[in-house]
Motif scaffolding. Structure first.
Motif, PDB file in Angstrom:
ATOM      1  N   ALA A   1       7.590  15.984   0.839  1.00 57.96           N
ATOM      2  CA  ALA A   1       8.015  14.382   1.152  1.00 57.96           C
ATOM      3  C   ALA A   1       9.056  14.279  -0.287  1.00 57.96           C
ATOM      4  O   ALA A   1       8.668  14.691  -1.438  1.00 57.96           O
ATOM      5  CB  ALA A   1       6.699  13.709   0.887  1.00 57.96           C
ATOM      6  N   ASP A   2       9.984  13.452  -0.075  1.00 61.00           N
ATOM      7  CA  ASP A   2      10.807  13.099  -1.006  1.00 61.00           C
ATOM      8  C   ASP A   2      10.247  11.575  -1.621  1.00 61.00           C
ATOM      9  O   ASP A   2      10.460  10.485  -1.159  1.00 61.00           O
ATOM     10  CB  ASP A   2      12.301  12.701  -0.605  1.00 61.00           C
ATOM     11  CG  ASP A   2      13.120  12.156  -1.522  1.00 61.00           C
ATOM     12  OD1 ASP A   2      12.869  11.837  -2.746  1.00 61.00           O
ATOM     13  OD2 ASP A   2      14.322  12.507  -1.530  1.00 61.00           O
ATOM     14  N   VAL A   3       9.093  11.635  -2.487  1.00 56.99           N
ATOM     15  CA  VAL A   3       8.636  10.530  -2.870  1.00 56.99           C
ATOM     16  C   VAL A   3       9.336   9.440  -3.520  1.00 56.99           C
ATOM     17  O   VAL A   3       9.216   8.147  -2.891  1.00 56.99           O
ATOM     18  CB  VAL A   3       7.392  10.876  -3.785  1.00 56.99           C
ATOM     19  CG1 VAL A   3       6.689   9.604  -4.463  1.00 56.99           C
ATOM     20  CG2 VAL A   3       6.299  11.949  -3.227  1.00 56.99           C
ATOM     21  N   GLN A   4      10.289   9.920  -4.176  1.00 52.93           N
ATOM     22  CA  GLN A   4      11.063   8.803  -4.549  1.00 52.93           C
ATOM     23  C   GLN A   4      11.886   8.084  -3.666  1.00 52.93           C
ATOM     24  O   GLN A   4      12.002   6.837  -3.703  1.00 52.93           O
ATOM     25  CB  GLN A   4      12.164   9.542  -5.760  1.00 52.93           C
ATOM     26  CG  GLN A   4      12.628   8.377  -6.790  1.00 52.93           C
ATOM     27  CD  GLN A   4      13.635   8.921  -7.968  1.00 52.93           C
ATOM     28  OE1 GLN A   4      13.817  10.059  -7.980  1.00 52.93           O
ATOM     29  NE2 GLN A   4      14.618   8.224  -8.388  1.00 52.93           N
ATOM     30  N   ALA A   5      12.534   8.623  -2.600  1.00 50.92           N
ATOM     31  CA  ALA A   5      13.415   8.215  -1.657  1.00 50.92           C
ATOM     32  C   ALA A   5      12.529   7.220  -0.933  1.00 50.92           C
ATOM     33  O   ALA A   5      12.801   6.233  -0.497  1.00 50.92           O
ATOM     34  CB  ALA A   5      14.039   9.126  -0.800  1.00 50.92           C
ATOM     35  N   ILE A   6      11.295   7.551  -0.555  1.00 49.09           N
ATOM     36  CA  ILE A   6      10.430   6.866   0.311  1.00 49.09           C
ATOM     37  C   ILE A   6       9.896   5.521  -0.297  1.00 49.09           C
ATOM     38  O   ILE A   6       9.876   4.361   0.143  1.00 49.09           O
ATOM     39  CB  ILE A   6       9.104   7.674   0.760  1.00 49.09           C
ATOM     40  CG1 ILE A   6       9.444   8.830   1.556  1.00 49.09           C
ATOM     41  CG2 ILE A   6       8.084   6.753   1.546  1.00 49.09           C
ATOM     42  CD1 ILE A   6       8.367   9.977   1.885  1.00 49.09           C
ATOM     43  N   MET A   7       9.580   5.691  -1.572  1.00 51.53           N
ATOM     44  CA  MET A   7       9.081   4.481  -2.544  1.00 51.53           C
ATOM     45  C   MET A   7      10.477   3.360  -2.725  1.00 51.53           C
ATOM     46  O   MET A   7      10.196   2.269  -2.503  1.00 51.53           O
ATOM     47  CB  MET A   7       8.876   5.104  -3.834  1.00 51.53           C
ATOM     48  CG  MET A   7       7.651   5.698  -4.014  1.00 51.53           C
ATOM     49  SD  MET A   7       5.937   4.824  -3.974  1.00 51.53           S
ATOM     50  CE  MET A   7       6.072   3.958  -5.604  1.00 51.53           C
ATOM     51  N   GLU A   8      11.575   3.954  -2.811  1.00 54.67           N
ATOM     52  CA  GLU A   8      12.836   3.072  -2.733  1.00 54.67           C
ATOM     53  C   GLU A   8      13.092   2.365  -1.428  1.00 54.67           C
ATOM     54  O   GLU A   8      13.405   1.228  -1.595  1.00 54.67           O
ATOM     55  CB  GLU A   8      13.897   3.730  -3.243  1.00 54.67           C
ATOM     56  CG  GLU A   8      14.051   3.921  -4.927  1.00 54.67           C
ATOM     57  CD  GLU A   8      15.087   5.024  -5.242  1.00 54.67           C
ATOM     58  OE1 GLU A   8      14.873   5.434  -6.473  1.00 54.67           O
ATOM     59  OE2 GLU A   8      16.190   5.285  -4.489  1.00 54.67           O
TER      60      GLU A   8
ATOM     61  N   LEU B   1       3.312  10.140   1.524  1.00 58.25           N
ATOM     62  CA  LEU B   1       3.587  10.521   0.367  1.00 58.25           C
ATOM     63  C   LEU B   1       3.074  11.844  -0.209  1.00 58.25           C
ATOM     64  O   LEU B   1       3.758  12.582  -1.186  1.00 58.25           O
ATOM     65  CB  LEU B   1       3.324   9.639  -0.858  1.00 58.25           C
ATOM     66  CG  LEU B   1       3.956   8.119  -0.704  1.00 58.25           C
ATOM     67  CD1 LEU B   1       3.387   7.257  -1.996  1.00 58.25           C
ATOM     68  CD2 LEU B   1       5.540   8.343  -0.634  1.00 58.25           C
ATOM     69  N   ASP B   2       1.871  12.471   0.315  1.00 57.87           N
ATOM     70  CA  ASP B   2       1.272  13.465   0.052  1.00 57.87           C
ATOM     71  C   ASP B   2       1.513  14.746   1.074  1.00 57.87           C
ATOM     72  O   ASP B   2       1.130  15.820   1.158  1.00 57.87           O
ATOM     73  CB  ASP B   2      -0.090  13.457   0.124  1.00 57.87           C
ATOM     74  CG  ASP B   2      -0.629  12.362  -1.201  1.00 57.87           C
ATOM     75  OD1 ASP B   2       0.241  12.166  -1.955  1.00 57.87           O
ATOM     76  OD2 ASP B   2      -1.702  11.783  -1.098  1.00 57.87           O
ATOM     77  N   LEU B   3       2.749  14.304   1.889  1.00 57.48           N
ATOM     78  CA  LEU B   3       2.823  15.619   2.964  1.00 57.48           C
ATOM     79  C   LEU B   3       3.999  16.677   2.108  1.00 57.48           C
ATOM     80  O   LEU B   3       4.677  16.289   1.412  1.00 57.48           O
ATOM     81  CB  LEU B   3       3.705  15.049   4.143  1.00 57.48           C
ATOM     82  CG  LEU B   3       2.619  13.890   4.853  1.00 57.48           C
ATOM     83  CD1 LEU B   3       3.681  13.295   5.998  1.00 57.48           C
ATOM     84  CD2 LEU B   3       1.336  14.445   5.451  1.00 57.48           C
ATOM     85  N   ASP B   4       3.745  17.884   2.533  1.00 60.93           N
ATOM     86  CA  ASP B   4       4.648  18.820   1.775  1.00 60.93           C
ATOM     87  C   ASP B   4       6.188  18.285   1.949  1.00 60.93           C
ATOM     88  O   ASP B   4       6.533  18.047   3.417  1.00 60.93           O
ATOM     89  CB  ASP B   4       4.470  20.023   2.806  1.00 60.93           C
ATOM     90  CG  ASP B   4       3.050  20.857   2.186  1.00 60.93           C
ATOM     91  OD1 ASP B   4       2.453  20.374   1.066  1.00 60.93           O
ATOM     92  OD2 ASP B   4       2.608  21.887   2.831  1.00 60.93           O
TER      93      ASP B   4
ATOM     94  N   THR C   1       0.980  -1.091  -0.128  1.00 62.95           N
ATOM     95  CA  THR C   1       0.022  -0.139   0.051  1.00 62.95           C
ATOM     96  C   THR C   1       1.022   1.088  -0.134  1.00 62.95           C
ATOM     97  O   THR C   1       1.921   1.344   0.245  1.00 62.95           O
ATOM     98  CB  THR C   1      -1.002   0.000   1.389  1.00 62.95           C
ATOM     99  OG1 THR C   1      -2.029   1.076   1.084  1.00 62.95           O
ATOM    100  CG2 THR C   1      -0.273   0.266   2.713  1.00 62.95           C
ATOM    101  N   THR C   2       0.165   2.448  -0.270  1.00 62.88           N
ATOM    102  CA  THR C   2       0.882   3.695  -0.176  1.00 62.88           C
ATOM    103  C   THR C   2      -0.082   4.500   0.486  1.00 62.88           C
ATOM    104  O   THR C   2      -1.350   4.314   0.184  1.00 62.88           O
ATOM    105  CB  THR C   2       1.399   4.254  -1.472  1.00 62.88           C
ATOM    106  OG1 THR C   2       0.320   4.766  -2.248  1.00 62.88           O
ATOM    107  CG2 THR C   2       2.371   3.254  -2.195  1.00 62.88           C
ATOM    108  N   SER C   3       0.280   5.501   1.155  1.00 62.90           N
ATOM    109  CA  SER C   3      -0.431   6.381   1.853  1.00 62.90           C
ATOM    110  C   SER C   3      -0.134   7.880   1.851  1.00 62.90           C
ATOM    111  O   SER C   3       1.193   8.272   1.753  1.00 62.90           O
ATOM    112  CB  SER C   3      -0.629   6.149   3.275  1.00 62.90           C
ATOM    113  OG  SER C   3       0.535   6.175   4.087  1.00 62.90           O
ATOM    114  N   GLY C   4      -1.014   8.793   1.887  1.00 62.97           N
ATOM    115  CA  GLY C   4      -0.767  10.285   1.890  1.00 62.97           C
ATOM    116  C   GLY C   4      -0.258  10.566   3.116  1.00 62.97           C
ATOM    117  O   GLY C   4       0.680  11.452   3.224  1.00 62.97           O
TER     118      GLY C   4
END
Ligand SMILES: Cc1cc2nc3c(=O)[nH]c(=O)nc-3n(C[C@H](O)[C@H](O)[C@H](O)COP(=O)(O)O)c2cc1C
Length: 196
Positions: A179-186, A174-177, A138-141
């Motif tokens: 957020a380094d989306v790519q780093a979190i995803m990796e 991921l939706d927080l101001d 899952t992913t979340s905001g």
């Protein structure tokens, strides 16, 4: 050949970050198993399935079919797919503290006594599913914290079905101001991977 059943409950098509995370996980499972027996990935994409929740009419039909032992009827296709898979991967965005409604309908259709579970004479549930592992992606905001109701619910059903090991893979915030989306995803998909 063993089958990995990929239950794709992502809604936003190729824009879905949950789907991207699930694809990372599937790639890691492929790599981890590449030296062993080949396996086959079967995807059920819930956004394009024609699923209806049980109403009185469908519930009666289901009861009649089960009473007649007709568990190979198309009404039970999802339940049979879940029961016979060798590994389960479920991808669902974190929606309203759980998951999209399509996944609830799917699970309603897979929870069939006599296919995915049964009961012993003393009422103890007995799981009938073949798989020993289920990954929930899952992913979340924001942060899920102790409101992990989607995974907890799927986890409980997996126990009923006899799937012993459940794994939770999430990319959160991921939706927080900022957020380094790519780093979190990796970072999200770096845990140990099980073999078939
Ligand atoms: C209908 C809807 C409900 C959502 N509910 C929550 C929520 O309860 N908590 C949260 O942190 N984020 C929530 N979000 C944000 C999503 O979890 C987040 O954007 C996620 O990464 C979306 O996944 P996707 O890219 O696979 O669609 C919601 C988003 C939508 C569209």
């Amino acid at each position: 050949m063993p089958t990995l059943l990929f239950i794709n409950a992502c809604v936003r098509g190729r824009d879905s970050r949950t789907l991207a995370l699930a694809e990372q996980l599937l790639e890691r499972i492929r790599e981890a198993n590449s030296h062993d027996m080949a396996f086959h990935i079967e995807e059920i994409r819930l956004s394009t399935e024609n699923m209806l929740p049980l109403n009185y009419e469908r519930l009666q039909r289901r009861d009649e079919l089960l009473a007649a032992g007709q568990t190979d009827d198309t009404m039970f296709d999802y339940a049979n797919a879940v029961a016979s898979a060798d590994m389960l991967v479920i991808a669902a965005p974190y929606w309203n503290m759980a998951f999209p409604a399509s996944l609830k309908i799917f699970l309603e259709l897979t929870s069939v006594e006599g296919i995915t579970f049964t009961y012993a004479q003393d009422g103890t549930p007995i799981g009938l599913a073949n798989a020993s592992d289920m990954y929930y992606v899952t992913t979340s905001g924001g942060y899920i914290g102790d409101c992990n109701f989607g995974f907890e619910y799927v986890n409980a059903l997996c126990r009923l079905y006899g799937v012993e090991n459940t794994h939770f893979v999430s990319a959160e915030g991921l939706d927080l101001d900022g957020a380094d989306v790519q780093a979190i995803m990796e970072a999200a998909c770096s845990g140990e991977i099980v073999n078939f």
